[in-house]
Structure formats: C-alpha cells, structure tokens
Design an enzyme around this catalytic site. Sequence first.
Site, PDB file in Angstrom:
ATOM      1  N   ASP A   1      -4.448   9.965  -2.960  1.00 30.91           N
ATOM      2  CA  ASP A   1      -5.521   8.972  -3.042  1.00 30.91           C
ATOM      3  C   ASP A   1      -6.503   9.349  -4.144  1.00 30.91           C
ATOM      4  O   ASP A   1      -6.395  10.407  -4.748  1.00 30.91           O
ATOM      5  CB  ASP A   1      -6.263   8.897  -1.702  1.00 30.91           C
ATOM      6  CG  ASP A   1      -5.435   8.226  -0.621  1.00 30.91           C
ATOM      7  OD1 ASP A   1      -4.650   7.313  -0.956  1.00 30.91           O
ATOM      8  OD2 ASP A   1      -5.553   8.624   0.552  1.00 30.91           O
TER       9      ASP A   1
ATOM     10  N   ASP B   1       0.867  -1.177   0.000  1.00 33.92           N
ATOM     11  CA  ASP B   1       0.000   0.000   0.000  1.00 33.92           C
ATOM     12  C   ASP B   1       0.907   1.232   0.000  1.00 33.92           C
ATOM     13  O   ASP B   1       0.715   2.169   0.770  1.00 33.92           O
ATOM     14  CB  ASP B   1      -0.948  -0.019   1.214  1.00 33.92           C
ATOM     15  CG  ASP B   1      -1.932   1.158   1.202  1.00 33.92           C
ATOM     16  OD1 ASP B   1      -2.008   1.855   0.164  1.00 33.92           O
ATOM     17  OD2 ASP B   1      -2.609   1.388   2.218  1.00 33.92           O
TER      18      ASP B   1
ATOM     19  N   ARG C   1       0.852  13.498  10.620  1.00 31.03           N
ATOM     20  CA  ARG C   1      -0.471  13.236  10.043  1.00 31.03           C
ATOM     21  C   ARG C   1      -0.923  11.881  10.567  1.00 31.03           C
ATOM     22  O   ARG C   1      -0.248  10.872  10.367  1.00 31.03           O
ATOM     23  CB  ARG C   1      -0.402  13.216   8.523  1.00 31.03           C
ATOM     24  CG  ARG C   1      -1.702  12.753   7.838  1.00 31.03           C
ATOM     25  CD  ARG C   1      -1.451  12.520   6.368  1.00 31.03           C
ATOM     26  NE  ARG C   1      -2.601  12.101   5.610  1.00 31.03           N
ATOM     27  CZ  ARG C   1      -2.971  10.841   5.391  1.00 31.03           C
ATOM     28  NH1 ARG C   1      -2.297   9.850   5.956  1.00 31.03           N
ATOM     29  NH2 ARG C   1      -3.988  10.553   4.623  1.00 31.03           N
TER      30      ARG C   1
ATOM     31  N   TYR D   1     -10.901   4.944  13.029  1.00 27.56           N
ATOM     32  CA  TYR D   1     -11.140   3.501  13.183  1.00 27.56           C
ATOM     33  C   TYR D   1     -10.342   2.851  14.311  1.00 27.56           C
ATOM     34  O   TYR D   1     -10.222   1.626  14.357  1.00 27.56           O
ATOM     35  CB  TYR D   1     -10.803   2.791  11.858  1.00 27.56           C
ATOM     36  CG  TYR D   1     -11.204   3.574  10.627  1.00 27.56           C
ATOM     37  CD1 TYR D   1     -12.537   3.900  10.421  1.00 27.56           C
ATOM     38  CD2 TYR D   1     -10.264   4.014   9.701  1.00 27.56           C
ATOM     39  CE1 TYR D   1     -12.924   4.641   9.318  1.00 27.56           C
ATOM     40  CE2 TYR D   1     -10.639   4.757   8.585  1.00 27.56           C
ATOM     41  CZ  TYR D   1     -11.967   5.070   8.396  1.00 27.56           C
ATOM     42  OH  TYR D   1     -12.346   5.805   7.317  1.00 27.56           O
ATOM     43  N   LEU D   2      -9.782   3.659  15.219  1.00 29.41           N
ATOM     44  CA  LEU D   2      -8.833   3.093  16.187  1.00 29.41           C
ATOM     45  C   LEU D   2      -9.451   2.044  17.109  1.00 29.41           C
ATOM     46  O   LEU D   2      -8.863   1.007  17.354  1.00 29.41           O
ATOM     47  CB  LEU D   2      -8.208   4.212  17.043  1.00 29.41           C
ATOM     48  CG  LEU D   2      -7.448   5.307  16.284  1.00 29.41           C
ATOM     49  CD1 LEU D   2      -6.734   6.218  17.274  1.00 29.41           C
ATOM     50  CD2 LEU D   2      -6.458   4.721  15.292  1.00 29.41           C
TER      51      LEU D   2
ATOM     52  N   GLU E   1      -6.513  12.576   9.750  1.00 31.65           N
ATOM     53  CA  GLU E   1      -7.101  12.131   8.482  1.00 31.65           C
ATOM     54  C   GLU E   1      -8.389  11.383   8.818  1.00 31.65           C
ATOM     55  O   GLU E   1      -8.366  10.211   9.189  1.00 31.65           O
ATOM     56  CB  GLU E   1      -6.151  11.204   7.721  1.00 31.65           C
ATOM     57  CG  GLU E   1      -6.593  11.018   6.292  1.00 31.65           C
ATOM     58  CD  GLU E   1      -6.776   9.583   5.823  1.00 31.65           C
ATOM     59  OE1 GLU E   1      -7.180   9.409   4.667  1.00 31.65           O
ATOM     60  OE2 GLU E   1      -6.538   8.643   6.591  1.00 31.65           O
TER      61      GLU E   1
ATOM     62  N   ASP F   1      -5.458  -4.299  11.717  1.00 34.86           N
ATOM     63  CA  ASP F   1      -5.694  -3.127  12.569  1.00 34.86           C
ATOM     64  C   ASP F   1      -5.118  -3.355  13.958  1.00 34.86           C
ATOM     65  O   ASP F   1      -5.345  -4.409  14.569  1.00 34.86           O
ATOM     66  CB  ASP F   1      -7.203  -2.874  12.715  1.00 34.86           C
ATOM     67  CG  ASP F   1      -7.753  -2.015  11.593  1.00 34.86           C
ATOM     68  OD1 ASP F   1      -7.205  -2.102  10.474  1.00 34.86           O
ATOM     69  OD2 ASP F   1      -8.723  -1.277  11.839  1.00 34.86           O
TER      70      ASP F   1
ATOM     71  N   ASN G   1      -3.474   3.363  12.799  1.00 34.74           N
ATOM     72  CA  ASN G   1      -4.579   2.400  12.836  1.00 34.74           C
ATOM     73  C   ASN G   1      -4.155   0.960  12.578  1.00 34.74           C
ATOM     74  O   ASN G   1      -4.767   0.033  13.076  1.00 34.74           O
ATOM     75  CB  ASN G   1      -5.630   2.810  11.804  1.00 34.74           C
ATOM     76  CG  ASN G   1      -6.804   1.871  11.775  1.00 34.74           C
ATOM     77  OD1 ASN G   1      -7.560   1.783  12.735  1.00 34.74           O
ATOM     78  ND2 ASN G   1      -6.938   1.119  10.684  1.00 34.74           N
TER      79      ASN G   1
ATOM     80  N   ASP H   1      -2.931   8.929  10.245  1.00 31.45           N
ATOM     81  CA  ASP H   1      -3.654   8.235   9.177  1.00 31.45           C
ATOM     82  C   ASP H   1      -4.849   7.470   9.748  1.00 31.45           C
ATOM     83  O   ASP H   1      -4.742   6.810  10.786  1.00 31.45           O
ATOM     84  CB  ASP H   1      -2.681   7.246   8.507  1.00 31.45           C
ATOM     85  CG  ASP H   1      -3.293   6.525   7.327  1.00 31.45           C
ATOM     86  OD1 ASP H   1      -3.519   7.176   6.301  1.00 31.45           O
ATOM     87  OD2 ASP H   1      -3.546   5.314   7.442  1.00 31.45           O
TER      88      ASP H   1
HETATM   89  C1  NOJ Z   1      -5.274   6.633   4.064  1.00 29.01           C
HETATM   90  C2  NOJ Z   1      -4.145   6.900   3.129  1.00 29.01           C
HETATM   91  O1  NOJ Z   1      -4.263   8.211   2.641  1.00 29.01           O
HETATM   92  C3  NOJ Z   1      -4.205   5.865   2.025  1.00 29.01           C
HETATM   93  O2  NOJ Z   1      -3.274   6.144   1.027  1.00 29.01           O
HETATM   94  C4  NOJ Z   1      -3.973   4.504   2.625  1.00 29.01           C
HETATM   95  O3  NOJ Z   1      -4.105   3.511   1.623  1.00 29.01           O
HETATM   96  C5  NOJ Z   1      -4.968   4.226   3.745  1.00 29.01           C
HETATM   97  N1  NOJ Z   1      -5.105   5.339   4.660  1.00 29.01           N
HETATM   98  C6  NOJ Z   1      -4.546   3.031   4.541  1.00 29.01           C
HETATM   99  O4  NOJ Z   1      -3.397   3.368   5.278  1.00 29.01           O
END
Ligand code: NOJ
Length: 549
Positions: free
Chosen positions: A309, A60, A199, A205-206, A243, A171, A102, A201
């Site tokens: 994204d 990812d 930031r 959802y924690l 985020e 998670d 997360n 992320d």
């Molecule tokens: C949000 C991020 O901006 C995204 O790029 C990522 O795939 C997901 N979180 C999972 O970490």
Amino acid sequence: MDPLWYKDAVIYQAHVRSFFDSTGDGIGDFPGLTARLDYVQDLGITCLWLLPFFPSPLKDDGYDIADYLNVHASYGTLEQVKAFIRAAHDRQIRVLFELVVNHTSDQHPWFQRARHAPPGSLERAFYVWSDTDTRFPETRIIFSDTEESNWAWDPVAQQFYWHRFFSHQPDLNHDNPAVVDAVIEVMRFWLDLGVDGLRLDAVPYLCVRDGTSNENLPETHAVLKRMRRELDRTFSHRMLLAEANQRPADVRAYFGDGDECHMAFHFPLMPRMFMALRQEDRHAITEILNRTADIPDTCQWALFLRNHDELTLEMMTDDERDYMYRTYAADPQMRLNHGIRRRLAPLVDNNRREIELLNALLCSLPGTPIIYYGDEIGMGDNIYLGDRNGVRTPMQWSAGKNGGFSHAEPGELFAPVISDPVYGYHAINVEAQERSPLSLLHWTRRLIALRQRHKVFGRGSLELLYPSNRKVLAYLRRDADETVLIVANLSNSVQPAEIDLKGCAGLVPVEMHGRTRFPRIGSTPYVLTLGPYACYWFELLQGPADQVA
Ligand code: NOJ
C-alpha cells in the site's frame, strides 16, 4: 513445535501475481512462486505472506473477493496452492494468507443474494443497508482520492449499502452472527489446508453503531475474540495478524488480553522511522515507542518499512503529514489518499546507507520484521501506474527478457517491469546481486542470519537510552540469556555518542557482524564514533577478568 513461532519469524510479503510467471501468460502464478521458494529460503525467511489470490474482479488487486474458497484462474488451481503449502513447509517456511473479513466484492454471491433478498431478511442482512446516505456522518473516508461517501446506491436493492473502501467492496455486517459464522467457515477452510497464519484485513471496521466513528468498537473486538476462540478450539500453532491502521492505544486493543490477535502491525512506528531519518533526530521514534503500551506475553508486533500500500500518513498530525509529503513526496504524483506510493529504495534516493540503517532498525526493534518483496534488492517503483500498482511490479530476477519474470511478450505482462536507468531490471536484479558479495541482497541475507542467531531480537525487552546527541538512537534488547546494544546514527555526518551504560559496567561490547571486541564498559559514559547512517549491533558479554577497560 513452538506455539510462539511467530515471535522468532522473519516474514516476507509477496504477491503471487508479481513473483514469477511459470506459464508465460504474463501473470505470476503458484507454480512460479513454488519454483522460487529456494530463493526465499536462502534469504532466511521463515514465513511467507501472500496478498489475496482468490477469484476476484481485481478492482482492488484481489482485496475484492468474489469467492473465498478458491483461486483466481490466472494464479493456478487449488491443487497448486496445496502443493505450494507443502513445498513451503518442507523448507520450514510457514505461510500466511489473507482473510479479508470486512468486505467482499460486489460480485460475491453473498452480495448478489443480499441485494435480491427482501429488506429485513437474513440474506439481506449480510451487508449494511440504509434508505438514506446520511447515516454515520462521523465516519471518515479512507480512499479519499476515489470515494466521496461511504454509502453507494444499489438499484437492485433500492437501498444504499455501506462500504469503507471502494464502492465495489460492500462491508459485511458483522453484527449479524450468520456473517461471523460464514467468515469462520472460510477461516477453517484455509487452516484445514495447513495455513499457519491469517492476516485479518481492515479489522477496525467490522461493526457499526450510530453516533460513533465506526472504528475499534467493543462489538468489533467481541467478534474478533469469537474468531480467536474458534481458532483455539480446533487448531494449534496458528496465528492471527491484525491490520489496524490506528493510533497506538487503539492498535494495542487488538491483542486483547492475549485472547484476540497474536500479532498486529505497528502502524504508528513505521512513518516515524522515515520522519526521524529525515529530521536527523531520534525523537519521533522514541516518542512513539514510549507511547506503545506493553502487550501480552504471547503477542508480538509486526514491523515493516514498506508494503503493497501507500506509506500511510493517516495517523500523523497535519504538521507531520506536511513534513512527510515535503520531504518524501515532492512530486504530487507520488501521493495517494493520505500517503506516499513509493518503495523503500526510491524513498531514500537509493542511498544504500539509509536502506541498511532502516533495515537494521527493522530487524532489531521489538517485533517481527516483514520484508516487502523486491526491497531486499532495492527495487524501484513506477508512480505513473495508478492506484498502488507502481509498488507491485514484476520481481526483477535477471537482466534478461522482462527481468526474468516471464517469457510473455512485454506488452502481455500484467504490469510493465521497471526499466528506468537507476532501478530498472538491467541495473537491479537478483542474478547480478547473487554474484556480487557486497550487494544489498547479500547484505540483507547476512543481517537476517545474524538476527536469527539471537532470540533476544524477537523476544527481549526494550530499554531506550538517551545519549545527549539526539541524532543518535540507542537501545538495549535484553532477555534472560543475552543483552544487545543497538546504536544508530540517524544523520548523514559522522557523530559522537556518549551513552550512559552504567548498568552494564564490566561488560564487553562485541560488534556482532565482525565479532570485534570493544573496550570494556566502565562507570563513565561509553563513547562511540558513528559514521553517517551507521547502525552498530553489540552483544554485551562478560569479558575475561584481566581485560583492561
Ligand atoms: C487494506 C489492504 O492492505 C489494501 O491493499 C486494501 O485496498 C484495503 N485493505 C481494502 O481491502
């Protein structure tokens, strides 16, 4: 140093991998990024946000972290990260890193330890396990194009584990205080190195609770407040950015009473700016701004047009989403999950006026603007690259080999450089735009410089105005020292605007780019004519007493 520095910042989002390759292996790296800091500084950027650069299987693109406290070997060494931080600070550029709170990669030692540990042990409880995959049926699937369930079977643990994103990203269990402690240790590690902001992320959802959607739970907010307390105890002048891709009221909660995150992305606003533009109607923007609650004085919205994204449509109604797909993603290849994987310039068919209008709004609406690397030169995307890779291609520095990004053979690059006739590196690159005074790059620089001369943009209040012509978006930004009027034509044709400015009667609008004085505001509606997609910024000044209205 001002503790609220993030309110006056202009943030640039970059990916180490995509920015500049100093070694010739086809992958961007920290020395490369450091070498290009002058460019970032010249753009007027005051804070640089980097995508994850930690050791990772990169399934990812680094949001699957295998070691929080190190650097992926392709990107450099920890010493080089330290050198980068020093070099950025020398240029008055602050740095914002990712804290992926997360989840981890399934390769992270915490997960490897957990799956081998006995059920019920502290180690196993670093993640969320279940004997069935039917628990939490109310929870939506985010990566809907890839995943069918939020549970994945682990043959080693002989249990299912919970994951909100890819199945290789288990998670973390933030209901376990040892997990929160461990994440705080990671936070400290980077803050000790001088990082100015983190930031966070995927913060909604924690924590998890039966019978809920497992988003925005009070327990999750309690975890964030604890992290903030730890930060404030030891560090000053640092910033946490949430985020949270959620509805306005739910995003607002991540500021707490000024005791959670300092900043949060304004996810609800972003797609509505694109919607209003296509509909040639300000309603989508004014409606969402009216639904945006006030935030504590020490907090700030993070505004953005595009990022790494897909342009997310998750928080829109079905009708709104259909509209966005029809108008911005006619080709199904452009769609991903619940969004659109395209960059700014291609989204608006490379229409320079629309790009300028959106950026002028980005830099004048309440909040701190974030510019996605490459959008300042109008880079394109490659919708055939899979996942979101098409908007993360190498930065286009010149018309030379590989767009000046790397000396490697083209086939060695981590991703091909954009090379189509419209957006390819021959046509769109930094070097060419540096030489052309009218380029988007120079225009963006001037816009940022103008914004930075007026604190009211980062700090002032917002008052929406409602001229009878709905194709016109108008608002006042005000603080103790200044009043600024923004008037934007969201349509492709010339428009009249009659704006009720009675409250500003007697003041003289001065157009901020050219310093042109306009007629004094009187008691009747103020009349302006706006060219297609024009966006004017006026400072409202006390004019000389003898000036005629
Ligand atoms: C949000 C991020 O901006 C995204 O790029 C990522 O795939 C997901 N979180 C999972 O970490």
